[in-house]
Write an enzyme that holds these catalytic residues in place. Structure first.
Site, mmCIF file in Angstrom:
data_model
loop_
_atom_site.group_PDB
_atom_site.id
_atom_site.type_symbol
_atom_site.label_atom_id
_atom_site.label_comp_id
_atom_site.label_asym_id
_atom_site.label_seq_id
_atom_site.Cartn_x
_atom_site.Cartn_y
_atom_site.Cartn_z
ATOM 1 N N TRP A 63 5.925 5.122 0.965
ATOM 2 C CA TRP A 63 4.525 4.979 0.698
ATOM 3 C C TRP A 63 4.351 7.288 0.134
ATOM 4 C CZ3 TRP A 63 2.925 0.868 0.211
ATOM 5 C CH2 TRP A 63 2.839 -0.227 0.812
ATOM 6 N N ASP B 288 -2.224 9.080 6.682
ATOM 7 C CA ASP B 288 -2.172 7.567 6.490
ATOM 8 C C ASP B 288 -1.070 7.743 7.669
ATOM 9 O OD1 ASP B 288 -0.944 4.799 5.838
ATOM 10 O OD2 ASP B 288 0.085 5.767 3.667
ATOM 11 N N LYS C 290 -1.079 -3.950 11.063
ATOM 12 C CA LYS C 290 -0.001 -3.548 11.984
ATOM 13 C C LYS C 290 -0.846 -3.565 13.853
ATOM 14 C CE LYS C 290 1.614 -1.203 8.206
ATOM 15 N NZ LYS C 290 2.442 -2.258 7.805
HETATM 16 N N1 PMP Z 1 1.507 2.822 4.164
HETATM 17 C C1 PMP Z 1 2.296 3.329 4.484
HETATM 18 C C2 PMP Z 1 2.639 3.694 5.981
HETATM 19 C C3 PMP Z 1 2.481 1.283 5.614
HETATM 20 O O1 PMP Z 1 3.028 0.752 6.414
HETATM 21 C C4 PMP Z 1 1.504 0.452 4.169
HETATM 22 C C5 PMP Z 1 1.940 -1.163 4.550
HETATM 23 N N2 PMP Z 1 2.606 -1.454 4.895
HETATM 24 C C6 PMP Z 1 0.516 0.760 3.245
HETATM 25 C C7 PMP Z 1 0.435 2.395 3.056
HETATM 26 C C8 PMP Z 1 0.439 0.293 2.302
HETATM 27 O O2 PMP Z 1 -1.058 -0.523 2.986
HETATM 28 P P1 PMP Z 1 -1.653 -2.108 2.092
HETATM 29 O O3 PMP Z 1 -0.731 -3.024 1.910
HETATM 30 O O4 PMP Z 1 -2.231 -2.529 2.948
HETATM 31 O O5 PMP Z 1 -2.470 -1.013 1.106
#
Ligand code: PMP
Length: 360
Positions: free
Chosen positions: A101, A171, A196
Site C-alpha cells: 500500500w 494511511d 474494515k
Molecule cells: N491502504 C491500506 C492500508 C489498505 O488496507 C487498503 C485496502 N485494503 C487500501 C489502502 C486501499 O483502500 P481502497 O480499496 O478503499 O482504495
C-alpha cells in the site's frame, strides 16, 4: 440464520447487532416511511445522521476542534492522489515504505512531486517496521507519509514517529478505531478502506488539521480539494448516505462496548490468543518480526505449502471464512478487526490445533 466467522481483510465482518439494527430500520427509518437509502442527503433526517456520525467519531477518537472530519468517497486509493494534490507546495514528501500500500501511495505521489524514501523494509520482504533516523527527515518536505497498519504484510507501527513541524500523514485504513491514538500527532489521518473497522465499502474518512486545507494545486480537481468537502460539511455532492448511516451505527456500537480503550484491550487479547498459539507451534510459522506485529491482520504459513488449500477448505467447512493469504505473501491471513468476537478467534485456534494434530 447462518453466520460465519469471516477473517476477510476487507470488506470484512460487521457487528451482528449493527446489521440487525439496520435491518429493523431498513423499510422505514425513524417513522419516515422511507429507508435511509431513499432519504435526500439534504433532508433533516439525513442531516441528523451525518451530524451524529461526526460527533461520535470525534468523541471516540478525541479529535481536537482544529481538525475537520470529512466523509467522502474514492477509497484510500484516491487519498494517494488527494494528499499530494493538496499538500505538495514545495513539491516533495518523505515516505516510509512498508509494503504494497505504501508503494501505491508513493507511485501516485510521484506524479505531483518528488518522493523521498526515508526508511524501508523492502530488504526483508516488508516483514518488519523500519526505524526512522530523524536526521534523514527533510525539514522542507511538505509531509511525511506512513501506513500505520500494513494489511497485506501484517505489520504495524508500534510508535508514531515524531516528524517535528512537518505534518505526518497516515494511511490508517486497516487500523483506525482499533486502539487509542493521539490525533494531534498527525496532520492527516485517512481511512479509505472504511470497509474494515468503520462500515461498508464506499465511504472514506479523512481527519485533517485545518491549516492543511486550502493549499491545493491549481490543477487539483474540485472534488479532490479538501476545501470543497470541508466548506460544504461533506455535502458538496451526494455523499455515500447509506455507508455514513452504517458508520454511525458502528460508532454507536464501539461506544457502547466502552470506546477505544475497551476495543484495544479486546483486540490485543484476540491477537495474543492467535500469536501465542502460532509461537509455540512448530507446524505454523509467522513471517512477521515480533516487535512489528499487527493486531488486525495476522499472516502465517505452513512450511509444507501443499497443505494450504486443504487448510482453507476444511476451515471453511467449519464456518471459518476467507483465510487465504494475499497473493503477494502466500500462506494464510486471519484478519481480526473490531467486529470479530473473541469466540471467533478461539474457534479458529481450536481448528488450527485439530488441523496440526491431523496433518503433522
Ligand atoms: N491502504 C491500506 C492500508 C489498505 O488496507 C487498503 C485496502 N485494503 C487500501 C489502502 C486501499 O483502500 P481502497 O480499496 O478503499 O482504495
Amino acid at each position: 440464520m447462518k453466520r460465519v466467522y469471516n477473517f476477510s481483510a476487507g470488506p470484512s465482518m460487521l457487528p451482528l447487532e449493527v446489521l440487525e439494527k439496520a435491518q429493523a430500520e431498513l423499510p422505514s427509518y425513524n417513522d419516515s416511511g422511507m429507508s435511509v437509502m431513499e432519504l435526500s442527503h439534504r433532508s433533516g433526517l439525513f442531516t441528523e445522521i451525518i451530524t451524529e456520525a461526526e460527533a461520535l467519531l470525534r468523541e471516540l477518537l478525541n479529535i481536537p476542534s482544529h481538525y475537520k472530519v470529512l466523509f467522502i468517497q474514492g477509497g484510500a486509493s484516491q487519498q494517494f492522489a488527494m494528499v499530494p494534490l493538496n499538500l505538495m507546495k514545495n513539491g516533495k514528501a518523505d515516505f516510509v515504505h512498508t509494503g504494497s500500500w505504501s508503494k501505491k501511495a508513493m507511485k501516485e505521489a510521484e506524479k505531483y512531486g518528488k518522493v523521498n524514501v526515508i526508511a524501508s523494509s523492502e530488504d526483508d520482504n516488508f516483514t518488519y517496521i523500519p526505524n526512522i533516523d530523524p536526521t534523514t527527515l527533510d525539514p522542507d518536505a511538505d509531509y511525511v507519509h506512513i501506513t500505520t497498519n500494513n494489511t497485506i504484510e501484517g505489520t504495524a507501527f508500534q510508535e508514531i514517529p515524531d516528524t517535528g513541524k512537518v505534518p505526518l500523514v497516515a494511511d490508517m485504513s486497516s487500523n483506525i478505531l482499533s486502539e487509542e491514538i493521539d490525533v494531534s500527532q498527525f496532520g492527516i489521518i485517512y481511512a479509505g478502506g472504511a470497509q474494515k473497522n468503520i462500515g461498508p465499502a464506499g465511504l472514506t474518512v479523512v481527519i485533517i488539521r485545518e491549516d492543511l486545507i486550502g493549499n491545493a494545486k491549481d490543477i487539483c480537481p474540485t472534488m479532490l480539494d479538501y476545501k470543497t468537502h470541508s466548506e460544504s460539511g461533506s455535502l458538496y455532492n451526494t455523499p455515500p448516505t447509506f455507508a455514513i448511516y452504517m458508520a454511525k451505527l458502528v460508532f454507536e456500537w464501539v461506544k457502547e462496548l466502552g470506546g477505544l480503550k475497551a476495543m484495544q484491550e479486546r483486540n490485543e487479547k484476540k491477537a495474543a490468543i492467535l500469536y501465542d498459539y502460532i509461537s509455540q507451534s512448530d507446524f505454523y510459522q509467522s513471517p512477521v518480526a515480533e516487535d512489528s506485529r499487527s493486531i488486525m491482520n495476522i499472516p502465517f504459513v505452513i512450511p509444507n505449502h501443499d497443505l494450504d488449500a486443504k487448510f482453507i477448505k476444511e476451515a471453511q467447512a467449519e464456518g471459518l471464512e476467507t483465510l487465504k493469504g494475499h497473493r503477494s505473501v502466500g500462506g494464510m491471513r486471519a484478519s481480526i478487526y473490531n467486529a470479530m468476537p473473541v469466540e471467533g478467534v478461539e474457534a479458529f485456534v481450536a481448528f488450527m490445533k485439530k488441523f496440526e494434530a491431523e496433518n503433522k
